[in-house]
Design a protein around this motif. Structure first.
Motif, mmCIF file in Angstrom:
data_model
loop_
_atom_site.group_PDB
_atom_site.id
_atom_site.type_symbol
_atom_site.label_atom_id
_atom_site.label_comp_id
_atom_site.label_asym_id
_atom_site.label_seq_id
_atom_site.Cartn_x
_atom_site.Cartn_y
_atom_site.Cartn_z
ATOM 1 N N THR A 397 0.626 -1.249 0.037
ATOM 2 C CA THR A 397 -0.025 0.049 -0.025
ATOM 3 C C THR A 397 0.877 1.185 -0.094
ATOM 4 O O THR A 397 1.863 1.278 0.585
ATOM 5 C CB THR A 397 -0.890 0.135 1.217
ATOM 6 O OG1 THR A 397 -0.301 -0.408 2.419
ATOM 7 C CG2 THR A 397 -2.066 -1.055 1.055
ATOM 8 N N PHE A 399 0.634 5.349 0.559
ATOM 9 C CA PHE A 399 0.049 6.503 1.242
ATOM 10 C C PHE A 399 0.820 7.928 1.132
ATOM 11 O O PHE A 399 1.933 7.991 0.773
ATOM 12 C CB PHE A 399 -0.136 6.406 2.610
ATOM 13 C CG PHE A 399 -1.232 5.127 3.049
ATOM 14 C CD1 PHE A 399 -2.566 5.337 3.224
ATOM 15 C CD2 PHE A 399 -0.648 4.233 3.262
ATOM 16 C CE1 PHE A 399 -3.365 4.427 3.399
ATOM 17 C CE2 PHE A 399 -1.548 2.868 3.474
ATOM 18 C CZ PHE A 399 -2.729 3.385 3.513
ATOM 19 N N LEU A 406 -4.673 7.395 0.403
ATOM 20 C CA LEU A 406 -4.462 6.082 -0.186
ATOM 21 C C LEU A 406 -4.100 6.234 -1.548
ATOM 22 O O LEU A 406 -5.024 6.450 -2.131
ATOM 23 C CB LEU A 406 -5.583 5.010 0.174
ATOM 24 C CG LEU A 406 -5.048 3.801 -0.570
ATOM 25 C CD1 LEU A 406 -3.793 2.953 -0.004
ATOM 26 C CD2 LEU A 406 -6.426 2.773 -0.710
ATOM 27 N N ALA A 409 -2.519 0.686 -4.281
ATOM 28 C CA ALA A 409 -2.523 -0.661 -3.445
ATOM 29 C C ALA A 409 -2.312 -1.646 -4.710
ATOM 30 O O ALA A 409 -2.848 -1.583 -5.722
ATOM 31 C CB ALA A 409 -3.933 -0.791 -2.938
ATOM 32 N N TYR A 423 -10.112 -2.106 -1.619
ATOM 33 C CA TYR A 423 -9.304 -0.787 -1.615
ATOM 34 C C TYR A 423 -9.760 0.320 -2.790
ATOM 35 O O TYR A 423 -9.601 1.400 -2.583
ATOM 36 C CB TYR A 423 -7.598 -1.147 -2.274
ATOM 37 C CG TYR A 423 -6.786 -1.839 -1.194
ATOM 38 C CD1 TYR A 423 -6.610 -1.003 0.310
ATOM 39 C CD2 TYR A 423 -6.181 -2.758 -1.115
ATOM 40 C CE1 TYR A 423 -6.050 -1.653 1.050
ATOM 41 C CE2 TYR A 423 -5.102 -3.285 -0.444
ATOM 42 C CZ TYR A 423 -5.351 -2.763 0.914
ATOM 43 O OH TYR A 423 -4.394 -3.238 1.756
ATOM 44 N N GLU A 433 -5.589 6.441 5.996
ATOM 45 C CA GLU A 433 -4.884 5.421 6.738
ATOM 46 C C GLU A 433 -5.617 5.274 7.896
ATOM 47 O O GLU A 433 -6.138 3.966 8.585
ATOM 48 C CB GLU A 433 -3.593 5.527 7.093
ATOM 49 C CG GLU A 433 -3.403 6.318 8.339
ATOM 50 C CD GLU A 433 -3.519 7.935 8.257
ATOM 51 O OE1 GLU A 433 -3.364 8.513 9.418
ATOM 52 O OE2 GLU A 433 -3.780 8.098 7.213
ATOM 53 N N LEU A 436 -8.962 2.903 7.396
ATOM 54 C CA LEU A 436 -8.605 1.581 7.073
ATOM 55 C C LEU A 436 -7.980 0.748 8.239
ATOM 56 O O LEU A 436 -8.184 -0.387 8.457
ATOM 57 C CB LEU A 436 -7.331 1.639 5.902
ATOM 58 C CG LEU A 436 -8.166 2.182 4.438
ATOM 59 C CD1 LEU A 436 -6.974 2.475 3.541
ATOM 60 C CD2 LEU A 436 -8.878 1.078 4.097
ATOM 61 N N MET A 437 -7.357 1.798 9.141
ATOM 62 C CA MET A 437 -6.709 1.052 10.427
ATOM 63 C C MET A 437 -8.060 0.702 11.345
ATOM 64 O O MET A 437 -7.866 -0.352 11.988
ATOM 65 C CB MET A 437 -5.803 2.058 11.151
ATOM 66 C CG MET A 437 -4.328 1.918 10.380
ATOM 67 S SD MET A 437 -3.499 3.254 11.405
ATOM 68 C CE MET A 437 -1.954 3.158 10.371
ATOM 69 N N HIS A 451 -5.283 -5.167 5.731
ATOM 70 C CA HIS A 451 -5.222 -4.322 6.934
ATOM 71 C C HIS A 451 -3.842 -4.475 7.458
ATOM 72 O O HIS A 451 -3.142 -3.178 7.999
ATOM 73 C CB HIS A 451 -6.128 -5.047 8.092
ATOM 74 C CG HIS A 451 -6.242 -4.419 9.263
ATOM 75 N ND1 HIS A 451 -6.454 -4.726 10.465
ATOM 76 C CD2 HIS A 451 -6.397 -3.023 9.478
ATOM 77 C CE1 HIS A 451 -6.714 -3.740 11.531
ATOM 78 N NE2 HIS A 451 -7.000 -2.553 10.616
ATOM 79 N N SER A 453 -1.090 -4.739 5.823
ATOM 80 C CA SER A 453 -0.305 -3.550 4.969
ATOM 81 C C SER A 453 -0.280 -2.146 5.264
ATOM 82 O O SER A 453 0.559 -1.435 5.236
ATOM 83 C CB SER A 453 -0.460 -4.058 3.536
ATOM 84 O OG SER A 453 0.176 -3.193 2.577
ATOM 85 N N VAL A 454 -1.615 -1.828 5.693
ATOM 86 C CA VAL A 454 -1.828 -0.254 5.989
ATOM 87 C C VAL A 454 -1.032 -0.321 7.297
ATOM 88 O O VAL A 454 -0.395 0.856 7.686
ATOM 89 C CB VAL A 454 -3.201 -0.261 6.163
ATOM 90 C CG1 VAL A 454 -3.595 1.109 6.707
ATOM 91 C CG2 VAL A 454 -4.153 -0.391 4.905
#
Length: 464
Positions: A397, A399, A406, A409, A423, A433, A436-437, A451, A453-454
């Protein structure tokens, strides 16, 4: 006398037939002109039947990998004719489904070749004979594209194939050369390799899958090589020499020239738009390198004439064509749709391992001036992937370091083509982020790699 409609769509592929359905839904009297098969190249000769073939090759691979799951089988074999027959049956079933959709939505279908015949007019012919004259205030061109032909490597239907011959061979070749490592070339290379053929993949660029993130391309190259595929990058085919039942390619790579002989050669070196014989002469429609130029809503330079799908610019993807169709028709109907952001269109390649991506690559993000934060998570750290016996994969990913946007991806591994839409949604919703987190991913699933990767991009990764 010409039959009158509100909208006439020329071409019945995933752009054209979707445009016709949406126009009918919005209350417009709609006609669709298709010269061959409803569903177009995608449904009949591309997206769908190739996935049926790739499914067969996946099964063949699994059958030869039974020992790792505690199984054993003797005399594993396949009937290649049945593999091809199933693929064609899948295409036929879905083409019939599109025919049903046209009837359900009261779209009048004309079987023939459509051509602009003056302002607000389309002529339809079949085998050179007139079929009908149609009049409409709005004409949408969705005539698609075809395989690019390279001089000296012209397909002959026997030794040198395009995608059509590659999908309907009469016998399984023992060896192949595939020229071009984009999605089409890589998918055919993967299919035939996993069906047992010796495979050489030739790419003029310095890496295979050149539109993908460089890390993902390198991952796939390593996997292909491990599977037994021969890769030649930075390579040019200088010529071909045909034998009685084989073909020899003269290839220059790295300053050296070599000759490779195989049963068949597949040419997968891009596409050209079907701009010929559709009546563009004398109009204000602009064509750039075989593709019709449009604005964000499908308008061409000619009032009342629109273009969508592979006939227009990249990316040349079925789902892009379908969404363009919706945007174009809704704009015609005065619905004020959002213009398409091509960076929100996922790209998928169904080779083994699968590849999927959306947005900017890391390199492109940096070229555009972004300061980036990059996260990575390997499938070897994912419980579901290990349990499936598919630990080969990676999620990456990208950012914006300042805003958390984002930017892109990139994924490689089993079923990532099913996961990339997550994504895609995130980009459409302009998620950062933080969102997504805070999204809870179910366990155990391969999607947990997304998840992680984020989290990794922000120094919070858990399982690696």
């Amino acid at each position: 006398m010409a039959e009158n409609f509100d909208i006439v769509v020329v071409g019945g592929g995933p752009g054209g037939y979707v445009a016709a359905i949406r126009a009918s839904q919005l209350g417009m009297k709609t006609a669709l002109v298709e010269r061959e098969n409803l569903g177009g190249i995608c449904l009949n000769w591309g997206c769908i039947p190739t996935k049926a073939l790739l499914r067969a090759s996946e099964i063949n691979h699994l059958l030869h990998s039974l020992d790792q799951y505690g199984f054993a089988a003797d005399n594993i074999r396949f009937d290649f004719a049945k593999v091809i027959k199933r693929s064609r049956g899948v295409a036929g079933q879905l083409s019939g489904g599109v025919k049903h959709l046209m009837k359900k939505n009261k779209v009048t279908v004309f079987d023939g070749h459509g051509k602009l015949a003056g302002p607000g007019k389309v002529s339809v012919s079949k085998d050179g004979k007139p079929v009908a004259d149609i009049a409409a205030k709005h004409i949408i061109l969705a005539t698609g594209a075809r395989a690019r032909v390279i001089p000296g490597m012209e397909p002959d239907g026997k030794l040198i194939w395009t995608y059509r011959e590659a999908m309907t061979p009469t016998a399984m070749p023992k060896s192949l050369i595939v020229v071009g490592s984009g999605a089409i070339g890589s998918e055919f290379a993967s299919f035939y390799l996993n069906m047992g053929a010796q495979l050489t993949l030739v790419e003029v660029m310095d890496r295979i899958l050149p539109v993908e993130d460089a890390e993902i391309s390198a991952f796939v190259a390593k996997s292909f090589t491990k599977q037994g595929m021969k890769l030649l990058t930075g390579a040019r085919v200088q010529g071909v020499r045909k034998g009685a039942d084989n073909v020899t390619a003269i290839i220059e790579a790295g300053g050296k020239v070599q000759e490779i002989t195989a049963d068949r050669l597949i040419s997968a070196v891009g596409i050209v738009g079907n701009v010929e014989d559709i009546g563009l002469e004398g109009t204000k429609v602009k064509v750039d390198r075989t593709h019709v130029v449009t604005d964000a809503f499908g308008n061409t330079g000619e009032p009342g004439v629109y273009a969508i799908g592979d006939l227009t610019g990249p990316p040349w993807l079925a789902h892009k064509a379908s969404h363009e169709a919706i945007i174009c028709v809704e704009a015609i109907a005065g619905k004020h749709p959002h213009a398409m952001d091509v960076l929100n269109i996922p790209g998928c390649t169904y080779c083994r391992p699968q590849v999927a991506s959306v947005g900017l690559t890391e390199a492109r993000a940096k070229e555009l001036g972004h300061e980036v934060r990059v996260g990575r998570f390997p499938f070897i750290g994912n419980g579901k992937a290990i349990a499936m016996g598919e630990p080969e994969g990676l999620v990456k990913t990208v950012f914006d370091a300042k805003t958390g946007e984002l930017l892109g991806a990139h994924m490689v591994g089993p079923e990532v083509t099913e996961m990339i839409q997550g994504y895609g949604i995130a980009r459409t919703l302009e998620s950062t982020e933080a969102e997504l987190m805070h999204t809870v991913f179910p366990h155990p699933t391969v999607s947990e790699t997304m998840h992680e990767s984020v989290l990794d991009a922000y120094g919070r990764v858990i399982h690696i």
